[in-house]
Scaffold this motif. Sequence first.
Motif, PDB file in Angstrom:
ATOM      1  N   UNK A   1      24.673  -1.171  26.221  1.00 48.08           N
ATOM      2  CA  UNK A   1      25.961  -0.484  26.342  1.00 48.08           C
ATOM      3  C   UNK A   1      27.137  -1.439  26.584  1.00 48.08           C
ATOM      4  N   UNK A   2      26.894  -2.740  26.704  1.00 47.48           N
ATOM      5  CA  UNK A   2      27.964  -3.684  27.024  1.00 47.48           C
ATOM      6  C   UNK A   2      28.894  -3.824  25.818  1.00 47.48           C
ATOM      7  N   UNK A   3      30.128  -3.357  25.974  1.00 50.07           N
ATOM      8  CA  UNK A   3      31.105  -3.396  24.880  1.00 50.07           C
ATOM      9  C   UNK A   3      32.249  -4.324  25.280  1.00 50.07           C
ATOM     10  N   UNK A   4      32.203  -5.548  24.767  1.00 49.78           N
ATOM     11  CA  UNK A   4      33.229  -6.547  25.086  1.00 49.78           C
ATOM     12  C   UNK A   4      33.888  -7.104  23.825  1.00 49.78           C
ATOM     13  N   UNK A   5      33.616  -6.475  22.690  1.00 49.53           N
ATOM     14  CA  UNK A   5      34.166  -6.988  21.446  1.00 49.53           C
ATOM     15  C   UNK A   5      33.122  -7.736  20.636  1.00 49.53           C
ATOM     16  N   UNK A   6      33.571  -8.367  19.571  1.00 50.78           N
ATOM     17  CA  UNK A   6      32.674  -9.159  18.723  1.00 50.78           C
ATOM     18  C   UNK A   6      32.084 -10.313  19.524  1.00 50.78           C
ATOM     19  N   UNK A   7      31.102 -10.986  18.942  1.00 50.00           N
ATOM     20  CA  UNK A   7      30.492 -12.128  19.629  1.00 50.00           C
ATOM     21  C   UNK A   7      31.563 -13.125  20.081  1.00 50.00           C
ATOM     22  N   UNK A   8      32.559 -13.336  19.236  1.00 49.87           N
ATOM     23  CA  UNK A   8      33.589 -14.328  19.554  1.00 49.87           C
ATOM     24  C   UNK A   8      34.472 -13.904  20.726  1.00 49.87           C
ATOM     25  N   UNK A   9      34.410 -12.622  21.107  1.00 55.45           N
ATOM     26  CA  UNK A   9      35.204 -12.135  22.222  1.00 55.45           C
ATOM     27  C   UNK A   9      34.437 -12.140  23.542  1.00 55.45           C
TER      28      UNK A   9
END
Length: 475
Positions: A424-432
């Motif tokens: 569920x961890x939503x922090x953006x794309x891998x680069x974010x």
Amino acid sequence: MNLIKKGLSSLIVMGLIISCEDEGFVPIAPEASSGPGSTTEAVFSSFSTSIEGDGTVVTVQPITVGVDTYVVDFGDGSSPVTTAQGESTSHDYSNVNASEDYTISITAGGMTQTEDITVEHIVESINSAPSSPEGKRYNLFNIFTSSSFPVGSAGTGGKLIATDSGDEILEFSRLHSDAAVVSFDEVIVADAFASGVGSSEIHFDVYSNFAEGIDKLKITLVDSTNSVSHVIDDLDLTDGEWTGFDFNLDTDFSSPVVQFETIVFEVASSGTAIDHATIYVDNIYMPRTTGSTIINGDFEDGQDFWKWGKFTDGETNPFGSSSDGSDFDIDGNDTGGKTRGAKWSSSQSAGEFRSSSSRFAYQELVLTPGANYILQYQYALKDDSGTDPIGGRRVVGLILDQHYDDGADAVDNLGNNLGFDEGFVAEGKFSDTNNDFGTLVQIPFTANSSGEVAVMFYAVSPKDAYVDNVKVIAQ
């Protein structure tokens, strides 16, 4: 010169004979007889052909005057034939060579006339094919089959025959002296599918009608790089039927097969070649020796090894390829920039977003029964605003408790698994994310009693989700 083709239909044969004069006769100029004041006219009537078995019988019937018999030499080393006036004589030429030139000589009343012919022995192809292999997509290394498998090294050789069913088979003739050869790019047995993922077996389907083929087969796998030939001899064929062969590459040939790039089919040492000595070959492939290695776990080869062969009322593509993967490679090394990865958009999501466009990544493994493993991967979820599903946006990874032929069946049995994780961890794309790494997941599980399991991924999100660097680690 007349051109006679063996094995053709009567319509084609008549077309060949039209090359003679208007009525199909080849007139020979009159010559003086031994009698005073008289002449004898010798004439070739025609060269008619009739289909008998797999060959063409060449029939000669000269018209002669003033003689009781005539002698025909068919020009192939066979004994001349003496025949009474008004009768025909026939001869069946050997079918060993594909094409031969002959001179027919006819002697009557002390006179000899000749006619040159070319006999082309055309093989009448069979119109049957064996069943296509039933192995799963990406689990067969295809050298030559009628089926479209995405992994392989296309073999070339022989004559390609299309059957009425739409299958294609290879035809090889004149095995009295010629060998049947299938060539392809070099196959490293241990790495046929990917580094460290190979095969230990090879399969062939072979057809022969003994009356015009061979009864026993010899197969040689040639490794030109190391000047090694791996031989298996005296293989019994089944008369008039397709025969399937499965061989162990370690034990069944004259020496263990490490690599090869040519397959040679010949008459066995104790075998017999008859007539045009034709065989047909199909379904040359190597089944994958599966293990704990995930192939294309870093998705650098796009969808390879993750794609469904069948998905009823659904999408066989497993995900959308992406250049927004992790900055780390599958071995944990920082590459200094983004790599490729798997991506799911909102329209490709499952769960409450499921539609015929939903996508599910799937790869089969055969593990040691009862052994312990860890499924490891990285994921990332975009944090952009959107209408989240019940329970929240997430990336789901799981280990299915069996193999499935149809993706729809697998989705209907998601609860039949050996372990799963909802991320569920939503922090953006891998680069974010922190260190451009995303979120690491490790799912411990124990292989079932058959060892047949499958890894599966999907997303449930109104925004893009990503997975990268998938591996299964033995404990």
